[in-house]
Write an enzyme that holds these catalytic residues in place. Structure first.
Site, short mmCIF file in Angstrom:
data_model
loop_
_atom_site.label_atom_id
_atom_site.label_comp_id
_atom_site.label_asym_id
_atom_site.label_seq_id
_atom_site.Cartn_x
_atom_site.Cartn_y
_atom_site.Cartn_z
N GLU A 7 0.81 -1.22 0.00
CA GLU A 7 0.00 0.00 0.00
C GLU A 7 0.85 1.28 0.00
OE1 GLU A 7 -2.92 -0.16 3.11
OE2 GLU A 7 -3.88 -1.95 2.30
N GLU A 46 -4.91 -8.74 0.92
CA GLU A 46 -5.64 -8.40 2.14
C GLU A 46 -7.10 -8.20 1.80
OE1 GLU A 46 -4.29 -5.04 4.46
OE2 GLU A 46 -2.18 -5.55 4.17
#
Length: 474
Positions: free
Chosen positions: A168, A357
């Site tokens: 991220e 995720e």
């Protein structure tokens, strides 16, 4: 015999994920250096109740128990991150052998339990020494990251088949350098955009080195992708949603897959924020565009964007939710997940995708008779989002695996320990691990390589999740 409603491909990889600072603890042991999250979390007012990751889940000492739980659940893979300051306490120099040995023990333990390691090189815990020299705003940090990556390939490459350069980078850049809610706690748009470029550049350098060293495995990057939908069916809201997509999604997808930043967002930054990217050097984007073996996607919720509040272009926050929400107020919309996966394939090609995720935080107050957490809301979230993954696969999207976030209740960054994403409960006072109902449900999914019928008492909630629309609302 369990009835399976949706079957997954025979080679589909099932796993769970964690990150180093969120679970390891032992921040002062075996030569580990200070990270930006150590400094940030110990700064008064930066985290909820001043909570830190000093102990977290004490995974550094309890990892054999945690690996046993993974094996008990029948998982095939485990995604973890390596703490850069455990390897290079100052961010560079000589390897800290004790830190390296810890990850060697993790990897050996995974192989002993027939679990496939997936290692993330950077999950936000930058060595503080590098931050003191400018952090990700300093181009030199990208070079130091490349050295760190190269050392990990040399030391661990033979035993780790999947590598992720960054987790991220949008969060690392914009939440850490614009919103200031994450380490290093800066609130400045030019700094955030500069950090985003150096993060991407470091990804490209690390990918080049992976190829140069002919590491026997695959390499990719994990992006948190958040589909943006106009709140109303107006040209203004559609334009605002597209800008939001450009800032949150295309800003990373385009350089990686197309070798360029999205022109509309570059122009927006220049016109509205007098931001010039003069630090982008010749050849940088070619480095960033190194071919990757897979794309990791983290998905949690969609954005609903209204032109009436253009601040949300930079905040990347939602207009009011129209459906069910999780503990933090994130809207639960499985249809947006399927939509996102199809869009990535349509716009960026057939690169294999791993869901690195996906999960949710809920209050977790209900107890089952066996003492486990009766987390039907999380179970329904996981089930309906796996339905969305199955739908995308049926449509031809090359999704190769799924990693539930998270294996353990953990330190949820600036939110401290209030938000619980784990499928395994952690009592932070005693460090006792207890599988939640979702963990047992996930165990069935993995065992059957498919989705069984939901328990009847959860169908009403699951249908509210499934039926939440993604289009504009009048």
């Amino acid at each position: 015999m369990t009835t399976v409603e949706k079957q997954f491909p025979s080679d589909f990889l099932w796993g769970t994920a964690t990150s180093s600072y969120q679970i390891e603890g032992a921040v002062h042991e075996d030569g580990r250096g200070e990270s930006i999250w150590d400094r940030f979390s110990h700064t008064p007012g930066k985290t909820k109740f001043g909570q830190t990751g000093d102990i977290a889940c004490d995974h550094y000492h309890r990892y054999p128990e945690d690996l046993d739980l993974m094996r008990e659940l029948g998982l095939a893979s485990y995604r973890f991150s390596i703490a850069w300051p455990r390897i290079f306490p100052e961010g560079k120099g000589k390897i800290n052998q004790a830190g390296l040995d810890f990850y060697k023990r993790i990897i050996e333990g995974l192989h002993q339990r027939q679990l496939t390691p997936m290692a993330t090189l950077y999950h936000w815990d930058l060595p503080q020494a590098l931050q003191d020299a400018g952090g990700w705003m300093n181009r030199d940090t990208a070079l130091r990251f490349a050295e760190y990556a190269e050392a990990m390939y040399r030391q661990l490459g033979a035993s780790v088949p999947f590598w992720i350069t960054h987790n991220e980078p949008w969060v690392a850049a914009f939440v850490g350098h614009l919103q200031g809610r994450h380490a290093p706690g800066i609130k400045d748009l030019p700094s955030a955009v500069k950090a985003s470029h150096h993060l991407l550049y470091s990804h490209g350098l690390a990918t080049q080195l992976f190829r140069d060293h002919k590491v026997a495995g695959q390499i990719g990057i994990t992006l948190n992708l958040t589909p943006a939908y106009p709140t109303h069916d107006t040209p203004e809201d559609h334009a605002a949603a597209w800008r939001n997509d450009g800032y949150g999604n295309r800003w990373f997808l385009d350089p990686i897959f197309r070798g360029s930043y999205p022109a509309d967002i570059v122009e927006w930054f220049a016109q509205h924020h007098q931001l010039e990217m003069d630090y982008v050097q010749a050849g940088d984007l070619a480095v960033i565009q190194q071919p990757i073996d897979f794309l990791g996607i983290n998905y949690y919720f969609p954005n609903r964007i209204s032109a009436a509040d253009e601040r949300k272009f930079l905040a990347l926050t939602n207009s009011p939710a129209i459906g069910e929400t999780s503990f933090r107020g994130w809207e639960v919309v499985p249809a947006a997940f399927a939509d996102l996966l199809k869009r990535v394939q349509r716009d960026y090609g057939d690169t294999p995708i791993y869901i690195t995720e996906n999960g949710s935080a809920f209050a977790d107050l209900k107890r089952a008779e066996d003492g486990s957490v009766n987390d039907g809301d999380r179970l329904s979230y996981l089930h309906t989002h796996l339905e969305a993954v199955a739908d995308a696969i049926e449509a031809g999207v090359p999704v190769k695996g799924y990693y539930a976030w998270s294996m353990l209740d953990n330190y949820e960054w600036a939110e401290g320990y209030d938000e619980r994403f784990g499928i395994i409960e952690v009592d932070f006072a005693t460090q006792k691990r207890t599988p939640k109902r979702t963990a047992r449900w996930y165990q069935q999914i993995v065992a059957n390589n498919g989705l069984p019928s939901l328990p009847s008492e959860l169908e009403a909630l699951a249908n509210r999740y499934r039926n939440c629309p993604i289009g504009p609302q009048e």
